[in-house]
Design a protein around this motif. Structure first.
Motif, PDB file in Angstrom:
ATOM      1  N   LYS A 105       0.859  -1.180   0.000  1.00 22.11           N
ATOM      2  CA  LYS A 105       0.000   0.000   0.000  1.00 22.11           C
ATOM      3  C   LYS A 105       0.896   1.230   0.000  1.00 22.11           C
ATOM      4  O   LYS A 105       1.957   1.224   0.615  1.00 22.11           O
ATOM      5  CB  LYS A 105      -0.855   0.049   1.273  1.00 22.11           C
ATOM      6  N   SER A 106       0.449   2.268  -0.662  1.00 23.53           N
ATOM      7  CA  SER A 106       1.264   3.476  -0.652  1.00 23.53           C
ATOM      8  C   SER A 106       0.402   4.711  -0.851  1.00 23.53           C
ATOM      9  O   SER A 106      -0.764   4.611  -1.228  1.00 23.53           O
ATOM     10  CB  SER A 106       2.319   3.423  -1.753  1.00 23.53           C
ATOM     11  N   GLY A 107       0.990   5.854  -0.585  1.00 24.91           N
ATOM     12  CA  GLY A 107       0.276   7.113  -0.784  1.00 24.91           C
ATOM     13  C   GLY A 107       1.207   8.294  -0.593  1.00 24.91           C
ATOM     14  O   GLY A 107       2.322   8.160  -0.078  1.00 24.91           O
ATOM     15  N   ILE A 108       0.738   9.445  -1.098  1.00 19.20           N
ATOM     16  CA  ILE A 108       1.425  10.705  -0.854  1.00 19.20           C
ATOM     17  C   ILE A 108       0.663  11.383   0.277  1.00 19.20           C
ATOM     18  O   ILE A 108      -0.582  11.390   0.266  1.00 19.20           O
ATOM     19  CB  ILE A 108       1.390  11.608  -2.098  1.00 19.20           C
ATOM     20  N   ILE A 109       1.378  11.931   1.252  1.00 16.75           N
ATOM     21  CA  ILE A 109       0.724  12.549   2.406  1.00 16.75           C
ATOM     22  C   ILE A 109       1.210  13.996   2.497  1.00 16.75           C
ATOM     23  O   ILE A 109       2.411  14.260   2.367  1.00 16.75           O
ATOM     24  CB  ILE A 109       1.069  11.771   3.696  1.00 16.75           C
ATOM     25  N   ASP A 110       0.266  14.927   2.719  1.00 19.40           N
ATOM     26  CA  ASP A 110       0.708  16.311   2.894  1.00 19.40           C
ATOM     27  C   ASP A 110       1.040  16.555   4.369  1.00 19.40           C
ATOM     28  O   ASP A 110       0.941  15.650   5.205  1.00 19.40           O
ATOM     29  CB  ASP A 110      -0.320  17.311   2.330  1.00 19.40           C
ATOM     30  N   LEU A 111       1.433  17.785   4.701  1.00 17.06           N
ATOM     31  CA  LEU A 111       1.953  18.049   6.047  1.00 17.06           C
ATOM     32  C   LEU A 111       0.873  17.982   7.130  1.00 17.06           C
ATOM     33  O   LEU A 111       1.187  17.973   8.312  1.00 17.06           O
ATOM     34  CB  LEU A 111       2.674  19.400   6.094  1.00 17.06           C
ATOM     35  N   LYS A 112      -0.389  17.949   6.721  1.00 17.79           N
ATOM     36  CA  LYS A 112      -1.444  17.783   7.718  1.00 17.79           C
ATOM     37  C   LYS A 112      -2.037  16.385   7.710  1.00 17.79           C
ATOM     38  O   LYS A 112      -3.091  16.139   8.308  1.00 17.79           O
ATOM     39  CB  LYS A 112      -2.523  18.849   7.515  1.00 17.79           C
ATOM     40  N   GLY A 113      -1.386  15.457   7.011  1.00 10.07           N
ATOM     41  CA  GLY A 113      -1.823  14.061   7.065  1.00 10.07           C
ATOM     42  C   GLY A 113      -2.876  13.685   6.048  1.00 10.07           C
ATOM     43  O   GLY A 113      -3.427  12.581   6.105  1.00 10.07           O
ATOM     44  N   ASN A 114      -3.185  14.578   5.107  1.00 10.52           N
ATOM     45  CA  ASN A 114      -4.141  14.209   4.063  1.00 10.52           C
ATOM     46  C   ASN A 114      -3.475  13.243   3.097  1.00 10.52           C
ATOM     47  O   ASN A 114      -2.341  13.476   2.657  1.00 10.52           O
ATOM     48  CB  ASN A 114      -4.614  15.457   3.315  1.00 10.52           C
ATOM     49  N   LEU A 115      -4.187  12.181   2.780  1.00 11.48           N
ATOM     50  CA  LEU A 115      -3.632  11.115   1.945  1.00 11.48           C
ATOM     51  C   LEU A 115      -4.086  11.317   0.498  1.00 11.48           C
ATOM     52  O   LEU A 115      -5.276  11.330   0.198  1.00 11.48           O
ATOM     53  CB  LEU A 115      -4.114   9.771   2.489  1.00 11.48           C
ATOM     54  N   LEU A 116      -3.113  11.481  -0.401  1.00  9.31           N
ATOM     55  CA  LEU A 116      -3.402  11.708  -1.826  1.00  9.31           C
ATOM     56  C   LEU A 116      -2.804  10.545  -2.615  1.00  9.31           C
ATOM     57  O   LEU A 116      -1.932   9.839  -2.121  1.00  9.31           O
ATOM     58  CB  LEU A 116      -2.730  13.006  -2.290  1.00  9.31           C
ATOM     59  N   ILE A 145       3.561   6.716  -7.872  1.00  3.60           N
ATOM     60  CA  ILE A 145       2.747   7.700  -7.139  1.00  3.60           C
ATOM     61  C   ILE A 145       3.398   9.079  -7.074  1.00  3.60           C
ATOM     62  O   ILE A 145       2.720  10.065  -6.853  1.00  3.60           O
ATOM     63  CB  ILE A 145       2.382   7.262  -5.695  1.00  3.60           C
ATOM     64  N   SER A 146       4.708   9.134  -7.283  1.00  3.56           N
ATOM     65  CA  SER A 146       5.364  10.440  -7.178  1.00  3.56           C
ATOM     66  C   SER A 146       5.630  11.062  -8.551  1.00  3.56           C
ATOM     67  O   SER A 146       6.254  12.117  -8.654  1.00  3.56           O
ATOM     68  CB  SER A 146       6.672  10.308  -6.399  1.00  3.56           C
ATOM     69  N   ALA A 147       5.102  10.432  -9.591  1.00  2.00           N
ATOM     70  CA  ALA A 147       5.432  10.863 -10.963  1.00  2.00           C
ATOM     71  C   ALA A 147       5.113  12.333 -11.223  1.00  2.00           C
ATOM     72  O   ALA A 147       5.852  13.021 -11.922  1.00  2.00           O
ATOM     73  CB  ALA A 147       4.705   9.968 -11.970  1.00  2.00           C
ATOM     74  N   ASN A 148       4.024  12.822 -10.630  1.00  2.00           N
ATOM     75  CA  ASN A 148       3.625  14.202 -10.919  1.00  2.00           C
ATOM     76  C   ASN A 148       4.172  15.229  -9.926  1.00  2.00           C
ATOM     77  O   ASN A 148       3.733  16.369  -9.925  1.00  2.00           O
ATOM     78  CB  ASN A 148       2.099  14.307 -10.961  1.00  2.00           C
ATOM     79  N   PHE A 149       5.092  14.789  -9.099  1.00  5.83           N
ATOM     80  CA  PHE A 149       5.658  15.721  -8.113  1.00  5.83           C
ATOM     81  C   PHE A 149       7.109  16.015  -8.462  1.00  5.83           C
ATOM     82  O   PHE A 149       7.825  15.165  -8.999  1.00  5.83           O
ATOM     83  CB  PHE A 149       5.599  15.108  -6.707  1.00  5.83           C
ATOM     84  N   LYS A 150       7.532  17.256  -8.138  1.00  9.83           N
ATOM     85  CA  LYS A 150       8.953  17.581  -8.299  1.00  9.83           C
ATOM     86  C   LYS A 150       9.714  16.999  -7.106  1.00  9.83           C
ATOM     87  O   LYS A 150       9.176  16.914  -6.001  1.00  9.83           O
ATOM     88  CB  LYS A 150       9.137  19.099  -8.314  1.00  9.83           C
TER      89      LYS A 150
END
Lengths: 390, 390
Positions: A98-109, A135-140
């Motif tokens: 399982k994986s995900g991108i998480i922002d600094l407030k814990g929102n899972l994208l 999952i990180s393809a669209n991030f710098k």
């Protein structure tokens, strides 16, 4: 001996900057004056540091405080910019990654989950690398602080090595090193239940307002994440938290670990399924899964009630022992077994009846992150270690 | 939220000074250069701070390092001046008040022990004040850093209040406030077993070189002092360490606390004496004391061996549970029960057979401070909190 280290001026600046980020994560939005009160730093220092963090895009001014009747300038609020940075969380399980991108407030994208039908180190590592890339393809790259990875078993989180994972059948796998070959981001590895504990503590309770928290996972196996003084507790050689292999009945039935009378031999999904197999030895085509047993339990089938109740009883006794030993502020319960009324009511009953001392609360709560706890917790690990320098 | 506090320059100076004292306490004698390496502080900072501490009389130069062949100036060693300051340690027990003056290296001077034949708060407090005055009569006030006091029971060590002490039959006694009325020195109060743990950790293992240590006292009752990350662990409302009231046999015999199957109902001096009373119900004039039973055990009397062995077994199981949960570096055993071969051999046996995990050591040691542990530990508390600002 790191606690013996003295501090230079430059350490001090970095520490104070991390403290301010933590204060805002925990209690923001806050005015500079409030940050000064909480931190004990002068208003001038707070202004300098927050200015720098605003310039870096980590903090932002979010308007004026309401209800501020003091004469003079109104106070501006400062808050974290959730999307200033992101972290990647990964859980390597037995059947899935399982994986995900998480922002600094814990929102899972950008969640991504793939199935596994192998325990091969090489295949699982390659699939993990693929997942991280996808999952990180669209991030710098400079938007991402790092990658946290949780796996089952005993894990050296300094070296990033899976020392022993009976479930994955891995021994001494240097997961960090292997992933770093392909992913040029900071990589941190930890035990999945520890990361669940960290994620719940950080994102569900205002970034650690519960300093002493025990997180109990009861699934096929039993694990325990321990947070003391606001930090994950590891113990000698990362061996802490083996609640499943504490003895609940001396000389009791044999556990999968070879010892007798472990909690896991009574109160885990594994033990419940074993007990069910004995009762239903003659039934063909029965799917021995925890959810099926919980369903029969809910439908009032006697032997299901009995098996679940007994399992819950010993879990309750074990949690009471934890309370008497460690006196935590909160015990968080995670896993589908706690959804069973027969199981959970006995957990509560035996926990209460065996509790000792003068404390006026016994606080247990269900996990709020549920099946996403490890992935989100892996993200919390990166924020803790890299952004807050813990 | 003190961990969120930022630090000012003056905090920094004080912290660095306390760190240097701790480094020298732990590893001295050391050269300035070695202190600089351990602390990470510049040599200039170390020189300034050590100069100041030498002027204050806390540190001293103790000659040149041996075997120093480098060209240039020889390095001078710096060490703590043991008698630069003293601390007073007191243990208020059920039958005695023990006290002593302790120097900075843990040497116990001027011991004084008086008997108690009352549980009256007023009398005991007055006798404690007398004891403190007597043992410190020949010292100047500025030579004494403070008074540490240990008592049995649940103690609020922030406020210095004995919340509940079943053994003394005290509830909510503000010991700190009462003592401060008569003694104008800093006063700190704590649970006696916690202080034993601290004293052992600080003075027997180079001022805390064992960061995770469990200290188990098995006497008439059972207590446990927990040191994690180098510091005493208290838990919510000072409730941690109730090992004696963890359940070792669910639904087992009733404990004095009213619950069933506590470790204390099996493995304490109290339980052993109870079991002995049953066996020797008809024997007149028998003195039911732990030492007598240990003696009969040593003389090979069967029922003594059986009772002590069973008691040791459950202690071993409980310690194995602690190892599996907390993975300490060391478990220190304190109290006369561990002197019994029947008891101790079963502690070792069940501890080993129930141990889980990949750790390659299970380290138990006997207490080195023995019956002086609480008094010396009360002194260690003062050094920790006042001199080292912990």
């Amino acid at each position: 001996m790191s606690y013996l280290k003295g501090k230079s001026m430059s350490d001090l600046r970095e520490d104070n900057s991390a403290k301010i980020i933590e204060i805002v994560l925990k209690s923001g939005p806050l005015s500079r004056s409030e940050i000064s009160n909480i931190s004990g730093l002068t208003k001038a220092s707070v202004s300098t540091i927050t200015r720098q963090l605003i310039d870096e895009g980590l903090l932002e001014e979010t308007g004026f405080q309401e209800g501020n009747k003091s004469v003079g300038r109104k106070r501006k609020n400062i808050d974290i910019v959730s999307e200033a940075k992101y972290v990647i969380g990964v859980e390597i399980g037995v059947k899935t990654i399982k994986s995900g991108i998480i922002d600094l407030k814990g929102n899972l994208l950008n969640e991504l989950k793939i199935s596994l039908n192998t325990k091969s180190e090489k295949t699982i590592i390659n699939k993990t690398i693929d997942v991280i890339k996808k999952i990180s393809a669209n991030f710098k790259k400079n938007e991402i602080l790092g990658v946290g990875i949780g796996a089952t078993g005993i894990i050296d989180n300094n070296k990033g090595v899976v020392i022993k994972s009976p479930n994955l059948n891995w021994n001494n796998v240097n997961l960090k090193k292997e992933i770093e070959k392909q992913i040029s981001l900071p990589i941190l590895i930890d035990n999945n239940v520890r990361l669940m504990a960290l994620g719940e503590n950080r994102f569900c309770y205002n970034w650690g307002e519960i300093p002493r928290m025990l997180f109990i996972h009861a699934g096929y196996g039993i694990g325990c994440g321990i947070i003391l003084n606001g930090e994950l507790y590891y113990g000698y050689k990362f061996g802490a938290g083996e609640l499943g292999h504490t003895i609940v009945i001396p000389d009791g039935p044999t556990c999968t670990c070879g010892k007798n009378g472990c909690l896991e031999a009574f109160s885990s999904g594994h033990a419940i399924i074993s007990n069910y197999e004995e009762v239903k030895a003659d039934s063909k085509n029965y799917l021995f899964e925890i959810n099926n047993i919980i369903l029969e339990d809910e439908n009032g089938i006697n032997y299901a009630n009995e098996i679940m109740s007994k399992a819950g009883k010993y879990m309750g006794v074990s949690i009471s022992n934890l309370l008497n030993l460690l006196a935590p502020d909160l015990v968080v319960l995670h896993g589908e077994l706690f959804d069973s009324e027969s199981y959970y009511s006995n957990v509560e009953k035996y926990l209460k009846s065996n509790f000792f001392g003068v404390n006026d609360k016994i606080l247990t709560k269900r996990s709020k992150l549920n099946e996403k706890a490890a992935v989100i917790g892996a993200g919390a690990l990166i924020i803790d270690r890299i952004l807050l320098k813990k």
